[in-house]
Write a protein that holds these residues in place. Structure first.
Motif, PDB file in Angstrom:
ATOM      1  N   MET A 116       0.827  -1.210   0.000  1.00 18.25           N
ATOM      2  CA  MET A 116       0.000   0.000   0.000  1.00 18.25           C
ATOM      3  C   MET A 116       0.862   1.262   0.000  1.00 18.25           C
ATOM      4  SD  MET A 116      -3.111  -0.609  -0.225  1.00 18.25           S
ATOM      5  CE  MET A 116      -4.418  -1.729   0.058  1.00 18.25           C
ATOM      6  N   MET A 117       1.965   1.240   0.721  1.00 20.13           N
ATOM      7  CA  MET A 117       2.875   2.399   0.737  1.00 20.13           C
ATOM      8  C   MET A 117       3.478   2.611  -0.648  1.00 20.13           C
ATOM      9  SD  MET A 117       2.826   3.880   3.625  1.00 20.13           S
ATOM     10  CE  MET A 117       4.295   4.880   3.598  1.00 20.13           C
ATOM     11  N   LEU A 118       3.857   1.528  -1.331  1.00 18.17           N
ATOM     12  CA  LEU A 118       4.401   1.628  -2.677  1.00 18.17           C
ATOM     13  C   LEU A 118       3.357   2.187  -3.634  1.00 18.17           C
ATOM     14  CD1 LEU A 118       6.828   1.017  -4.496  1.00 18.17           C
ATOM     15  CD2 LEU A 118       5.865  -1.253  -4.844  1.00 18.17           C
ATOM     16  N   LEU A 119       2.111   1.697  -3.524  1.00 22.70           N
ATOM     17  CA  LEU A 119       1.020   2.193  -4.355  1.00 22.70           C
ATOM     18  C   LEU A 119       0.775   3.676  -4.087  1.00 22.70           C
ATOM     19  CD1 LEU A 119      -1.302   1.554  -6.349  1.00 22.70           C
ATOM     20  CD2 LEU A 119      -2.704   1.050  -4.335  1.00 22.70           C
ATOM     21  N   SER A 120       0.804   4.084  -2.813  1.00 23.52           N
ATOM     22  CA  SER A 120       0.588   5.483  -2.444  1.00 23.52           C
ATOM     23  C   SER A 120       1.680   6.378  -3.015  1.00 23.52           C
ATOM     24  CB  SER A 120       0.547   5.605  -0.924  1.00 23.52           C
ATOM     25  OG  SER A 120       0.506   6.952  -0.539  1.00 23.52           O
ATOM     26  N   GLU A 121       2.916   5.927  -2.970  1.00 20.46           N
ATOM     27  CA  GLU A 121       4.010   6.719  -3.523  1.00 20.46           C
ATOM     28  C   GLU A 121       3.840   6.894  -5.034  1.00 20.46           C
ATOM     29  OE1 GLU A 121       7.626   4.768  -2.416  1.00 20.46           O
ATOM     30  OE2 GLU A 121       7.350   5.196  -0.281  1.00 20.46           O
ATOM     31  N   ARG A 125       3.215  10.418  -7.172  1.00 15.02           N
ATOM     32  CA  ARG A 125       4.019  10.844  -8.319  1.00 15.02           C
ATOM     33  C   ARG A 125       3.120  11.131  -9.523  1.00 15.02           C
ATOM     34  NH1 ARG A 125       7.887   6.254  -8.647  1.00 15.02           N
ATOM     35  NH2 ARG A 125       8.374   6.124  -6.457  1.00 15.02           N
ATOM     36  N   GLY A 126       2.123  10.284  -9.719  1.00 10.02           N
ATOM     37  CA  GLY A 126       1.179  10.512 -10.825  1.00 10.02           C
ATOM     38  C   GLY A 126       0.397  11.795 -10.626  1.00 10.02           C
ATOM     39  N   ALA A 127       0.015  12.093  -9.391  1.00 10.36           N
ATOM     40  CA  ALA A 127      -0.724  13.324  -9.111  1.00 10.36           C
ATOM     41  C   ALA A 127       0.151  14.539  -9.396  1.00 10.36           C
ATOM     42  CB  ALA A 127      -1.196  13.334  -7.665  1.00 10.36           C
ATOM     43  N   GLU A 128       1.435  14.455  -9.130  1.00 17.22           N
ATOM     44  CA  GLU A 128       2.344  15.561  -9.451  1.00 17.22           C
ATOM     45  C   GLU A 128       2.406  15.761 -10.958  1.00 17.22           C
ATOM     46  OE1 GLU A 128       6.133  14.666  -7.735  1.00 17.22           O
ATOM     47  OE2 GLU A 128       5.393  14.843  -5.684  1.00 17.22           O
ATOM     48  N   GLN A 129       2.428  14.675 -11.719  1.00 18.81           N
ATOM     49  CA  GLN A 129       2.464  14.774 -13.179  1.00 18.81           C
ATOM     50  C   GLN A 129       1.169  15.396 -13.710  1.00 18.81           C
ATOM     51  OE1 GLN A 129       5.105  14.210 -15.027  1.00 18.81           O
ATOM     52  NE2 GLN A 129       6.253  13.635 -13.200  1.00 18.81           N
TER      53      GLN A 129
END
Length: 145
Positions: A116-121, A125-129
């Motif tokens: 879940m932490m990996l998915l959240s990270e 990153r996608g939200a920043e893009q």
């Protein structure tokens, strides 16, 4: 005793490096009548030491009897052992004791938490893009208007 020799011993005396024999020679010299004129100033010191050495007290001193302190030491030792035993015991018993099934469940929980932490990270990153894409879209609309 010559004056130069006495001065050397006197300097060593004031520095605290004389032997008992040298101090005795100084006392004998300054308590005699043949003291050099330049050393007369030190004569009262040795005269005072001679008087203090001969001084005796007439008062009788009695020291209070002290009780043996072995009982207190024993109690302190026993109290220290109890405190250490209590600390070790509370540490040991505060640790959780899990069964094999609970340990497996905790391991699975840790794995899923890491996933879940990996998915959240990655989502972050996608939200920043997306903010960059959104800014690009706003700028493109301004240009083509």
């Amino acid at each position: 005793m010559e004056s130069v020799n006495v001065k050397k011993i006197l300097d060593a005396y004031f520095e605290g490096t004389t032997s008992l024999e040298e101090e005795k020679r100084l006392q004998d010299y300054f308590n005699s009548e043949k003291v050099a004129d330049d050393l007369v100033q030190y004569q009262p010191i040795f005269a005072g030491l001679k008087v203090a050495k001969e001084e005796r007290s007439s008062k009788a001193f009695t020291l209070p009897e002290s009780k043996p302190k072995t009982i207190k030491t024993w109690w302190y030792s026993a109290a220290a052992i109890l405190v250490v035993a209590f600390g070790v015991g509370s540490f040991y018993f505060s640790q959780p004791h899990y069964s094999q099934e609970e340990k497996e469940a905790l391991a699975a929980f840790e794995k899923s938490k890491n996933a879940m932490m990996l998915l959240s990270e990655n989502l972050n990153r996608g939200a920043e893009q997306l903010t960059f894409v959104e800014q690009f879209t706003i700028t493109k609309e301004k240009i083509f208007e």
